[in-house]
Design a protein around this motif. Structure first.
Motif, PDB file in Angstrom:
ATOM      1  N   VAL A 178       1.174  12.789  -9.771  1.00 36.85           N
ATOM      2  CA  VAL A 178       0.363  13.027 -10.970  1.00 36.85           C
ATOM      3  C   VAL A 178       1.179  12.860 -12.249  1.00 36.85           C
ATOM      4  O   VAL A 178       2.408  12.913 -12.239  1.00 36.85           O
ATOM      5  N   GLU A 179       0.444  12.679 -13.321  1.00 37.18           N
ATOM      6  CA  GLU A 179       1.005  12.659 -14.671  1.00 37.18           C
ATOM      7  C   GLU A 179       1.220  14.097 -15.138  1.00 37.18           C
ATOM      8  O   GLU A 179       0.386  14.972 -14.874  1.00 37.18           O
TER       9      GLU A 179
ATOM     10  N   GLU B  10       0.844  -1.189   0.000  1.00 35.08           N
ATOM     11  CA  GLU B  10       0.000   0.000   0.000  1.00 35.08           C
ATOM     12  C   GLU B  10       0.885   1.246   0.000  1.00 35.08           C
ATOM     13  O   GLU B  10       1.929   1.263   0.658  1.00 35.08           O
ATOM     14  N   ARG B  11       0.498   2.263  -0.737  1.00 31.90           N
ATOM     15  CA  ARG B  11       1.293   3.490  -0.795  1.00 31.90           C
ATOM     16  C   ARG B  11       0.536   4.628  -0.151  1.00 31.90           C
ATOM     17  O   ARG B  11      -0.691   4.665  -0.205  1.00 31.90           O
ATOM     18  N   ASP B  12       1.267   5.555   0.418  1.00 32.01           N
ATOM     19  CA  ASP B  12       0.607   6.642   1.123  1.00 32.01           C
ATOM     20  C   ASP B  12       0.622   7.938   0.318  1.00 32.01           C
ATOM     21  O   ASP B  12       1.044   8.969   0.793  1.00 32.01           O
ATOM     22  N   TYR B  13       0.195   7.836  -0.935  1.00 30.43           N
ATOM     23  CA  TYR B  13       0.010   9.044  -1.725  1.00 30.43           C
ATOM     24  C   TYR B  13      -1.249   8.885  -2.553  1.00 30.43           C
ATOM     25  O   TYR B  13      -1.790   7.784  -2.670  1.00 30.43           O
ATOM     26  N   TYR B  14      -1.695   9.980  -3.121  1.00 30.26           N
ATOM     27  CA  TYR B  14      -2.935   9.954  -3.888  1.00 30.26           C
ATOM     28  C   TYR B  14      -2.628   9.967  -5.378  1.00 30.26           C
ATOM     29  O   TYR B  14      -1.876  10.819  -5.855  1.00 30.26           O
ATOM     30  N   VAL B  15      -3.199   9.043  -6.082  1.00 33.41           N
ATOM     31  CA  VAL B  15      -3.097   9.027  -7.540  1.00 33.41           C
ATOM     32  C   VAL B  15      -4.472   9.391  -8.096  1.00 33.41           C
ATOM     33  O   VAL B  15      -5.456   8.725  -7.769  1.00 33.41           O
ATOM     34  N   PRO B  16      -4.574  10.455  -8.889  1.00 32.60           N
ATOM     35  CA  PRO B  16      -5.884  10.872  -9.383  1.00 32.60           C
ATOM     36  C   PRO B  16      -6.648   9.722 -10.041  1.00 32.60           C
ATOM     37  O   PRO B  16      -6.058   8.902 -10.756  1.00 32.60           O
ATOM     38  N   ASN B  17      -7.936   9.695  -9.770  1.00 31.38           N
ATOM     39  CA  ASN B  17      -8.856   8.718 -10.360  1.00 31.38           C
ATOM     40  C   ASN B  17      -8.563   7.276  -9.956  1.00 31.38           C
ATOM     41  O   ASN B  17      -8.918   6.346 -10.667  1.00 31.38           O
ATOM     42  N   SER B  18      -7.905   7.090  -8.814  1.00 31.20           N
ATOM     43  CA  SER B  18      -7.662   5.730  -8.344  1.00 31.20           C
ATOM     44  C   SER B  18      -8.471   5.408  -7.087  1.00 31.20           C
ATOM     45  O   SER B  18      -8.393   4.309  -6.575  1.00 31.20           O
TER      46      SER B  18
ATOM     47  N   SER C 152      -5.200  20.091 -15.083  1.00 31.69           N
ATOM     48  CA  SER C 152      -5.215  19.109 -16.178  1.00 31.69           C
ATOM     49  C   SER C 152      -4.539  17.813 -15.748  1.00 31.69           C
ATOM     50  O   SER C 152      -4.898  16.732 -16.212  1.00 31.69           O
ATOM     51  N   SER C 153      -3.577  17.901 -14.830  1.00 33.69           N
ATOM     52  CA  SER C 153      -2.919  16.682 -14.345  1.00 33.69           C
ATOM     53  C   SER C 153      -3.872  15.784 -13.555  1.00 33.69           C
ATOM     54  O   SER C 153      -3.595  14.605 -13.367  1.00 33.69           O
ATOM     55  N   LEU C 154      -4.967  16.334 -13.072  1.00 29.65           N
ATOM     56  CA  LEU C 154      -5.922  15.532 -12.305  1.00 29.65           C
ATOM     57  C   LEU C 154      -6.847  14.721 -13.214  1.00 29.65           C
ATOM     58  O   LEU C 154      -7.551  13.825 -12.749  1.00 29.65           O
TER      59      LEU C 154
ATOM     60  N   PRO D   6      -8.896  14.574 -20.677  1.00 29.26           N
ATOM     61  CA  PRO D   6      -9.554  13.524 -19.898  1.00 29.26           C
ATOM     62  C   PRO D   6     -10.802  13.037 -20.640  1.00 29.26           C
ATOM     63  O   PRO D   6     -11.196  13.638 -21.645  1.00 29.26           O
ATOM     64  N   PRO D   7     -11.420  11.953 -20.137  1.00 30.04           N
ATOM     65  CA  PRO D   7     -12.644  11.481 -20.809  1.00 30.04           C
ATOM     66  C   PRO D   7     -13.691  12.591 -20.890  1.00 30.04           C
ATOM     67  O   PRO D   7     -13.788  13.434 -20.010  1.00 30.04           O
TER      68      PRO D   7
END
Ligand SMILES: [Zn+2]
Ligand SMILES: [Zn+2]
Length: 425
Positions: free
Chosen positions: A354-355, A44-52, A104-106, A361-362
């Motif tokens: 983030v990317e 488990e990782r302790d960071y936030y990845v958008p849309n995960s 936009s990275s989100l 995005p969609p």
């Protein structure tokens, strides 16, 4: 960025293992949790990845999309905070210079990023509105961009005047896109309200109430906001000197985001201000760190968030020490892509990873085809047939022979005819 695993060997077990190993000098394996840390299994990782992550129905997520200053830098965009709610609603508070790239990275569909609340009209608080307007339209927004903000002492000082002028500034941009792309997202709707309204409701829908009250900053006009939903309260100062309204209406905040300006010595040493200006700007126009702490001690939020300073290795300590003189409660020193997940029980603070090389995005709605009627509307508005004059088309250097096959390829691959736009000459 550095990453901390959230699942580690329990400290007590580790202490026992180390103690036993140390005392007995035995064969106990004291390597740090060697049996639990696989080189191949995911942890488990302790960071936030958008849309995960799904938001729980009663959860609020706040993401810093800009925490800096009007003096631009690559490391920090200017003021912008995104609030996402478990009911699906999303709101942007301020849209400072550089924040459109963070947004936009989100990779959030732009139809959901259609509500922007501007605290005041300094460039570092609405300088990226144009990019959200134009870029968001190109990246899939099919609805008008909606902007809320205060009026001014005279109409020219208000949000409506600023946004109307922005649209006029983009006259050439918009006219040139008409007839080429779906123009539905290239509209702005402005909701201007009285900057003197005290805790007035400026938005109410879907269980969300947003209120505004006056802020004291630079000249008449600025406001601060609160957003209340589902027993959670988000408060955002935008820029302000400490004031009685924030003290009263910022109370009971689960998260209170308030400006905390660069400490005066850094304004002199790093920004090159003379000391008189530095003292005025750093303590009288803005909220100094010591004053930020005093405000937070008074309203006691579940989480205080300081932003509006350049967060470097040689500034953060000074800002923190100065805040600590007047406040010792929960505190986040904000930087871009800091994330707060808030429920009535917990507040989790992490950084997002983030990317940067993102595309659109969609989309919520499929893109419509270009419509020449859009261009006709601009022609009528400006009394000039939008397009190329003969003088310009005379300059065309013919490359039809290399472009025509692109149309033929599209027709073949997509299974319908795309006629090549033959030039008249
Ligand atoms: Zn300002
Ligand atoms: Zn500012």
């Amino acid at each position: 960025m550095s990453v901390r695993a959230s699942r580690v060997v329990p400290i007590a077990a580790l202490a026992v293992a180390l103690t036993v190993g140390y005392l007995v000098g035995s064969t106990v394996d004291t390597r740090l949790g060697a049996q639990d840390v696989s080189p191949t299994e995911a942890r488990e990782r302790d960071y936030y990845v958008p849309n995960s992550e799904d938001l729980a129905p009663d959860e609020m997520r706040v993401i810093a999309c800009g925490t800096g200053m009007p003096t631009t830098r690559a490391a920090q965009a200017a003021a912008c905070f995104l609030v996402e709610l478990g009911n699906g609603d999303k709101f942007l508070f301020d849209i400072g210079s550089g924040s459109a790239e963070r947004i936009s990275s989100l990779q959030i569909p732009y139809d959901y990023l259609d509500k922007v609340f501007i605290g005041h009209l300094h460039g570092d608080h609405f300088g990226a509105l144009g990019e959200l307007f134009i870029g968001g339209g190109l990246m899939g927004r099919s609805v008008p961009l909606r902007v809320w903000g205060p009026d001014g002492a005279v109409p020219e000082m208000g949000t409506k005047s600023a946004v109307d002028a922005m649209v006029e500034m983009y006259a050439w941009d918009l006219a040139g896109r008409a007839g080429l792309v779906d123009l539905r997202g290239f509209q702005v709707e402005v909701n201007e309200f009285d900057y003197r309204g005290v805790n007035q409701v400026v938005y109410e829908d879907n269980g969300v109430t947003i209120r505004a009250w006056p802020a004291i900053h630079s000249i008449d006009g600025p406001v601060s906001y609160s957003l209340e939903w589902n027993d959670l309260k988000f408060v955002f100062s935008s820029d302000t000197y400490p004031n009685k309204w924030f003290i009263e209406y910022g109370k009971d905040a689960d998260i209170a985001i308030h400006e905390c300006f660069v400490a005066v010595p850094a304004i002199v040493n790093k920004m090159g201000f003379d000391p008189e200006s530095a003292l005025l700007v750093g303590t009288q126009v803005h909220t100094a760190p010591e004053a930020f702490g005093r405000v937070m001690s008074e309203i006691q939020p579940r989480m205080a968030v300081a932003y509006h300073f350049f967060k470097d290795f040689d500034t953060t300590g000074d800002v923190y020490e100065r805040i600590s003189k007047t406040y010792n409660g929960p505190l986040s020193l904000a930087e871009d892509f800091m994330v707060w997940n808030i429920t009535t029980d917990t507040i989790r603070v992490r950084m997002a990873v983030v990317e940067e090389r993102t595309w659109s995005p969609p989309r919520v709605a499929p893109p419509g085809p270009p419509d020449m009627a859009d261009r006709d509307a601009f022609s009528e508005k400006y009394g000039w047939e939008v397009g190329y004059s003969e003088f310009i088309t005379d300059g065309v250097w013919n490359v039809d022979d290399v472009l025509r096959p692109i149309y033929e390829e599209a027709s073949r691959v997509l299974g319908r005819e795309f006629p090549y736009p033959e030039r008249s000459k």
